[in-house]
Design an enzyme around this catalytic site. Structure first.
Site, PDB file in Angstrom:
ATOM      1  N   LYS A  21     -12.244   0.869   1.299  1.00  0.00           N
ATOM      2  CA  LYS A  21     -11.194  -0.011   1.831  1.00  0.00           C
ATOM      3  C   LYS A  21     -11.176   0.057   3.359  1.00  0.00           C
ATOM      4  CE  LYS A  21      -8.496   0.386  -2.382  1.00  0.00           C
ATOM      5  NZ  LYS A  21      -7.429   1.059  -3.122  1.00  0.00           N
ATOM      6  N   GLN A  26      -2.528   5.084  -2.600  1.00  0.00           N
ATOM      7  CA  GLN A  26      -3.666   5.157  -3.526  1.00  0.00           C
ATOM      8  C   GLN A  26      -3.239   5.868  -4.819  1.00  0.00           C
ATOM      9  OE1 GLN A  26      -6.771   3.736  -3.044  1.00  0.00           O
ATOM     10  NE2 GLN A  26      -7.167   4.357  -5.157  1.00  0.00           N
ATOM     11  N   ASP A  41      -0.303  -4.177  -2.564  1.00  0.00           N
ATOM     12  CA  ASP A  41      -0.877  -4.093  -3.910  1.00  0.00           C
ATOM     13  C   ASP A  41      -0.093  -4.925  -4.925  1.00  0.00           C
ATOM     14  OD1 ASP A  41      -3.243  -2.686  -4.209  1.00  0.00           O
ATOM     15  OD2 ASP A  41      -2.263  -0.721  -4.155  1.00  0.00           O
TER      16      ASP A  41
END
Ligand code: NDP
Length: 281
Positions: free
Chosen positions: A53, A97, A120
């Site tokens: 990422k 994460q 997200d």
């Protein structure tokens, strides 16, 4: 393999070129698009994902800040860090994460993220908006699948979409996106009896179970579109959730690796830019 390979890498390259242009435009307006990633602990797979990422952000001209916290970080400390990032005007997107270490409550952590910075799309407000077909941050993996289907001109309205898996990250938001796109949707889980009977009805079959060979050729209709979301490491190689023989029966198939995986990262960039543009007003 007779199925048309749905090349996530090629579509990603196209999307990332667009993201670079969008980032440049924002920079020209004095806004540096900025993603903050929180990584708790030293899970090797998570470290690899965060690394990719970071690289993708760098290549697109998006600033990324990775906050690495020790594996024994307390819930309160993590939430304070998120609140700091919520208040930081230079940060447009926040990603925690997953999975988090067992002692942390992931639901509370996600709810602490400002929904306007929830890159997200896992915050209940964004999930709720998605369920109501309102504009929202959409989880990257199913959003990437929608882009991939569109790039290959796969018709969704009126089609029967069968999704195997109902996780919050993949299956559920995938079902909502497909409902919003006018598909007829069936969602399966481990208690679904006669899975093959249902998967064989799919025009578009999305498999996200985390188990190799969940679906084989006998469970797929001739010519169906098969989206293999799985990433399973076995004897040093990567496998999806779909057996190799599906390639001879499906009409379209995403490879593993190189199908859905790269799309997920491309959507993260695109979602970060959406948030930066939205916060600009
Ligand atoms: P989860 O473990 O959270 O969910 C798996 C889902 O599949 C559950 O709903 C489970 O049902 C269902 N399931 C498992 N086995 C079966 C079966 N035999 N028959 C029917 N349903 C079954 O996994 P995720 O959704 O997070 O991930 C799924 C896969 O996708 C993994 O391989 C993961 O690595 C991969 N992934 C890939 C991404 C990418 O970018 N390519 C991104 C995210 C995930 P139940 O609810 O009953 O337990």
């Amino acid at each position: 393999m007779s199925a048309i390979k749905m090349d996530g890498k090629a579509v990603t390259a196209k999307m990332n070129a667009l993201s670079r242009e969008r980032a440049q435009r924002l920079r020209a307006q004095g806004i540096e698009p900025h993603l903050a990633v929180i990584l708790v602990g030293d899970d090797p797979a998570s470290q690899t994902y965060v690394g990719s990422k970071e690289r993708a952000c760098m290549n697109a001209g998006i600033r990324s800040t990775v906050i690495r916290l020790p594996g024994d970080t307390a819930q309160e400390t993590l939430i304070e860090k998120i609140q700091e990032l919520n208040a930081d005007k230079s940060v447009h997107g926040i990603l925690v994460q997953l999975p988090l270490p067992m002692h942390l409550n992931a639901d509370q952590v996600i709810e602490a993220i400002d929904p306007m910075k929830d890159v997200d799309g896992f915050h209940p407000i964004n999930m709720g908006k998605l369920a109501l077909d309102l504009p929202a941050s959409v989880p990257c993996t199913p959003a990437g699948i929608m882009v991939l289907l569109s790039e290959y001109d796969i018709e969704i309205p009126g089609s029967h979409v069968v999704i195997v898996g109902r996780s919050r990250i993949v299956g559920r938001p995938m079902a909502l996106l497909m409902i919003n796109a006018h598909a007829t949707v069936t969602v399966c889980n481990t208690r679904t009896p006669n899975l093959g009977e249902i998967t064989r009805q799919a025009d578009i079959l999305v498999v996200a179970t985390g188990h190799r060979n969940t679906v084989d050729a006998s469970m797929v209709r001739e010519g169906a579109v098969v989206i293999d979301v799985g990433i399973n490491r076995f004897e040093g190689k990567l496998y999806g959730d779909v057996a190799a023989d599906v390639a001879d029966k499906a009409g379209w198939l995403t490879p593993v690796p190189g199908g859905v995986g790269p799309m997920t990262v491309a959507m993260l960039l695109s979602n970060t830019l959406d948030l930066a543009e939205m916060q600009r007003g």
